[in-house]
Design an enzyme around this catalytic site. Structure first.
Site, PDB file in Angstrom:
ATOM      1  N   HIS A   1      29.782  29.673  17.955  1.00  0.00           N
ATOM      2  CA  HIS A   1      31.028  29.552  17.197  1.00  0.00           C
ATOM      3  C   HIS A   1      32.023  30.540  17.797  1.00  0.00           C
ATOM      4  CE1 HIS A   1      33.473  28.502  13.634  1.00  0.00           C
ATOM      5  NE2 HIS A   1      33.971  29.713  13.842  1.00  0.00           N
ATOM      6  N   CYS A   2      33.155  30.027  18.236  1.00  0.00           N
ATOM      7  CA  CYS A   2      34.142  30.859  18.933  1.00  0.00           C
ATOM      8  C   CYS A   2      35.337  31.132  18.019  1.00  0.00           C
ATOM      9  CB  CYS A   2      34.608  30.157  20.207  1.00  0.00           C
ATOM     10  SG  CYS A   2      35.805  31.117  21.164  1.00  0.00           S
TER      11      CYS A   2
END
Length: 297
Positions: free
Chosen positions: A144-145
């Protein structure tokens, strides 16, 4: 009592548009320094200075368009979720293709290697993982960025790689373009402009240098992951796995992410032909080493 840090993962959602605005702010500062302050006025200088200004401005705007196109493709493209009706084969290794139901799960999970998400209460396709930030399972989840306010998974991983690639090129170009003024600033050389424009150019140089070096590290890491046909999460899982059966060789691994059509390799999109004939691009099934004789890419 153990402290479950995953309870606080949802706090990352609060960053939301703040991270997008931060990216756009860095782009704005860089644009002001390179185009408005230095190379835009340089077009009227004449001679080699004008030719240099034209070259820098053309390359700057091309890379900027590709960077923003790739960035917003990652932001707005769903990384891939498990279809509500999806069920695994009863026993894929034995060739049994009868669909499995949730009622059969408790008795079969131990000896049939069936993947199931207790949080989503659904079966998990191969290479699928649950994201604690998004609160759902993501196909071929890499991570998850917070910078893209989204998960990076099967359907947007290529776009994320292109975002890293064009960000590195753009920030490197800006850094090199502003380097002469940066050197002159510390060597008491002659620099034109107001204190405000000088401060903006200095800030743009430092920011782009920092981003260039950090993105280069991420880019090298993800190139190695693509070459091995693995994700960031799977790279840690492989430490306990003797064989990684999704590694089909560097060429086939690359094609699984970027497609077979070379004209689409450097843009955040896939050809209709690749989407039609390559199931791996949809994130639900992936060829493995035993499948090589029966499937070509």
């Amino acid at each position: 009592m153990a402290w479950n840090v995953f309870k606080f993962c949802t706090a990352l959602r609060g960053l939301g548009s703040i991270m997008i605005l931060l990216v756009l702010a860095v782009v704005g500062v860089s644009y002001y320094a390179v185009v408005i302050t230095i190379y835009g006025p340089g077009l009227a200088a004449g001679g080699l200075d004008s030719l240099l200004a034209v070259a820098v401005l053309i390359l700057f705007h091309f890379l900027l368009v590709m960077l923003l196109w790739s960035y917003f493709s990652v932001v707005f493209t769903d990384p891939g979720c498990v279809p509500p009706s999806w069920t695994p084969a009863l026993d894929e290794e034995r060739g049994d293709t009868n669909p499995l139901t949730l009622a059969e799960f408790p008795a079969d999970v131990e000896n049939r290697r069936i993947r199931f998400c207790r949080k989503c209460n659904q079966f998990k396709p191969p290479r699928c993982h649950h994201c604690s930030v998004c609160g759902r399972c993501v196909l071929k989840m890499d991570h998850h960025c917070v910078w893209v306010v989204n998960c990076v998974g099967a359907l947007n991983y290529k776009y994320f790689l292109l975002f890293l690639f064009y960000t590195f090129l753009e920030t490197s170009l800006v850094g090199l373009s502003l380097l002469p003024d940066f050197i002159a600033f510390f060597s008491d050389g002659e620099i034109s402009g107001t204190p405000g424009t000088l401060a903006t150019s200095f800030l743009a140089f430092v920011l782009n240098l920092a981003f260039s070096l950090s993105v280069l590290g991420f880019l090298i890491m993800h190139i190695s992951l693509v070459a091995a046909n693995t994700t960031t999460i799977e790279a840690y899982e492989k430490k306990t796995t003797l064989k990684w059966h999704y590694d089909l060789g560097r060429k086939r691994n690359f094609v699984q992410v970027f497609g077979t059509d070379k004209t689409y390799w450097f843009i955040p999109a896939y050809s209709e032909e690749d989407l039609r004939r390559m199931p791996a691009l949809h994130g639900l099934q992936y060829p493995s080493k035993p499948d090589l004789d029966a499937q070509e890419f």
